[in-house]
Design an enzyme around this catalytic site. Structure first.
Site, PDB file in Angstrom:
ATOM      1  N   GLN A 117       0.850  -1.190   0.000  1.00  0.00           N
ATOM      2  CA  GLN A 117       0.000   0.000   0.000  1.00  0.00           C
ATOM      3  C   GLN A 117       0.887   1.242   0.000  1.00  0.00           C
ATOM      4  O   GLN A 117       1.686   1.445   0.913  1.00  0.00           O
ATOM      5  CB  GLN A 117      -0.891  -0.014   1.240  1.00  0.00           C
ATOM      6  CG  GLN A 117      -1.557   1.302   1.585  1.00  0.00           C
ATOM      7  CD  GLN A 117      -2.483   1.831   0.516  1.00  0.00           C
ATOM      8  OE1 GLN A 117      -2.205   2.864  -0.084  1.00  0.00           O
ATOM      9  NE2 GLN A 117      -3.575   1.128   0.265  1.00  0.00           N
ATOM     10  N   SER A 148     -20.314   9.256   6.974  1.00  0.00           N
ATOM     11  CA  SER A 148     -21.001   9.225   5.684  1.00  0.00           C
ATOM     12  C   SER A 148     -21.444   7.805   5.339  1.00  0.00           C
ATOM     13  O   SER A 148     -22.571   7.589   4.878  1.00  0.00           O
ATOM     14  CB  SER A 148     -20.077   9.764   4.594  1.00  0.00           C
ATOM     15  OG  SER A 148     -20.671   9.626   3.319  1.00  0.00           O
ATOM     16  N   ASN A 192      -4.474   4.745  -6.161  1.00  0.00           N
ATOM     17  CA  ASN A 192      -4.183   5.877  -5.278  1.00  0.00           C
ATOM     18  C   ASN A 192      -3.708   7.096  -6.057  1.00  0.00           C
ATOM     19  O   ASN A 192      -4.076   8.232  -5.747  1.00  0.00           O
ATOM     20  CB  ASN A 192      -3.130   5.487  -4.237  1.00  0.00           C
ATOM     21  CG  ASN A 192      -3.731   4.782  -3.039  1.00  0.00           C
ATOM     22  OD1 ASN A 192      -4.287   5.405  -2.152  1.00  0.00           O
ATOM     23  ND2 ASN A 192      -3.644   3.465  -3.031  1.00  0.00           N
ATOM     24  N   GLU A 207      -8.281   1.193   1.015  1.00  0.00           N
ATOM     25  CA  GLU A 207      -7.921   1.102   2.437  1.00  0.00           C
ATOM     26  C   GLU A 207      -8.617   2.177   3.272  1.00  0.00           C
ATOM     27  O   GLU A 207      -9.008   1.939   4.409  1.00  0.00           O
ATOM     28  CB  GLU A 207      -6.409   1.195   2.625  1.00  0.00           C
ATOM     29  CG  GLU A 207      -5.989   1.065   4.081  1.00  0.00           C
ATOM     30  CD  GLU A 207      -4.552   0.655   4.273  1.00  0.00           C
ATOM     31  OE1 GLU A 207      -4.070   0.742   5.412  1.00  0.00           O
ATOM     32  OE2 GLU A 207      -3.908   0.239   3.294  1.00  0.00           O
ATOM     33  N   ARG A 208      -8.762   3.353   2.714  1.00  0.00           N
ATOM     34  CA  ARG A 208      -9.436   4.425   3.459  1.00  0.00           C
ATOM     35  C   ARG A 208     -10.875   4.031   3.757  1.00  0.00           C
ATOM     36  O   ARG A 208     -11.371   4.228   4.877  1.00  0.00           O
ATOM     37  CB  ARG A 208      -9.377   5.712   2.629  1.00  0.00           C
ATOM     38  CG  ARG A 208     -10.037   6.916   3.266  1.00  0.00           C
ATOM     39  CD  ARG A 208      -9.687   8.180   2.491  1.00  0.00           C
ATOM     40  NE  ARG A 208     -10.590   9.282   2.797  1.00  0.00           N
ATOM     41  CZ  ARG A 208     -11.707   9.528   2.152  1.00  0.00           C
ATOM     42  NH1 ARG A 208     -12.081   8.761   1.120  1.00  0.00           N
ATOM     43  NH2 ARG A 208     -12.474  10.547   2.500  1.00  0.00           N
TER      44      ARG A 208
END
Length: 279
Positions: free
Chosen positions: A38, A54, A113, A79-80
């Site tokens: 990552q 959210s 990303n 991942e976020r």
């Protein structure tokens, strides 16, 4: 249309018979392991809390991407979203399962990303370096895959010249990539550290930063020259011996040269006299 699933209505056991790869399935969140390649290293708590709120209110808009492992799944992209899902207490998460190798997973993670612009410029440089060093890509290969020019890729890799503390400081101080690239010409680590602090303290833009670097490098070069001279001429006896030798050579050549030494309280004076008819 964007995918939307309210996972809060689907908190149950692990789905044992997933659908074919490439389809959206729900997977036990505890069976998903982080991607060792990552590229993104920093996730702000505030940002994750906002995304978690959210997701809790609206559901997950876009599934994460995973690949199968013997012990579960490895995260490929998202991942976020995965961290935010865990933060809001989800036990199941929507995934798209792809069949890919570790190499392919790393490339997908990097590409995702960078396309989202989720990485800072140092993370981009590190990720590109991984693609080159671990997976054997050339700079040209990386440039094609990321849709960038080869020179852009080369410039990003050069950013890895900075030490970890320097990178951390520049990010914390809000430096842009252009600020960092301006500092690449400074090879002296001590001077570079001083410049980083001065640029931040004075809140300089890129143009002012470049001018400051040019001025400080000239000053530093002059100081180095002076220190070298001091080191070479530390013993004044070298000068005196040189003068004595010069006078002796002139005498041997028939020139009536002479040197007189006069020692004063605060200094020693040497006077060399050469007749005008010989000068």
């Amino acid at each position: 249309m964007p995918f939307k699933i309210n996972l809060l209505e689907n908190i149950g056991g692990v789905i044992m018979n997933e659908k074919p790869a490439g389809k959206v399935v729900e997977v036990d969140i505890d069976r998903i392991y982080p991607n060792p390649n990552q590229p993104r290293r920093k996730f702000t708590e505030e940002d994750l809390k906002e995304l978690a709120a959210s997701i809790k209110a609206n559901g997950l808009i876009q599934p994460i991407i995973v690949r199968r492992l013997d012990i579960g799944y490895e995260l490929v992209a998202g991942e976020r979203r995965l961290r935010a899902a865990r933060l809001c207490g989800m036990t199941m998460i929507a995934c798209i399962i792809v069949e890919t190798t570790e190499r392919g997973s790393a490339i997908m993670a990097l590409t995702e990303n960078m396309q989202r612009k989720d990485l800072n410029f140092f993370e981009e440089a590190e990720a590109i370096s991984v693609m080159i060093e671990l997976f054997g890509y050339t700079q040209e290969d990386v440039a094609v895959r990321l849709g960038k020019s080869q020179s852009t890729v080369a410039n990003k890799i050069r950013l890895l010249k900075f030490t970890r503390p320097e990178r951390k400081a520049m990010l914390e101080y809000g430096f842009t990539e252009r600020h960092a690239r301006a500092l690449l010409c400074v090879n002296d680590v001590t001077l570079r550290t001083q410049l980083i602090e001065e640029i931040y303290r004075r809140r300089l833009n890129v143009e002012s930063t470049e001018k400051l670097i040019e001025m400080r490098m000239k000053e530093n070069k002059e100081m180095v020259r002076i220190k070298k001279c001091r080191g070479a001429f530390k013993d004044v006896r070298l000068f005196v011996n040189t003068i004595n030798h010069a006078v002796e050579v002139m005498k041997a050549a028939g020139i009536e040269a002479e040197m007189r030494k006069s020692k004063q309280k605060e200094y020693t004076e040497y006077v060399v006299r050469i007749p005008n008819k010989s000068a």
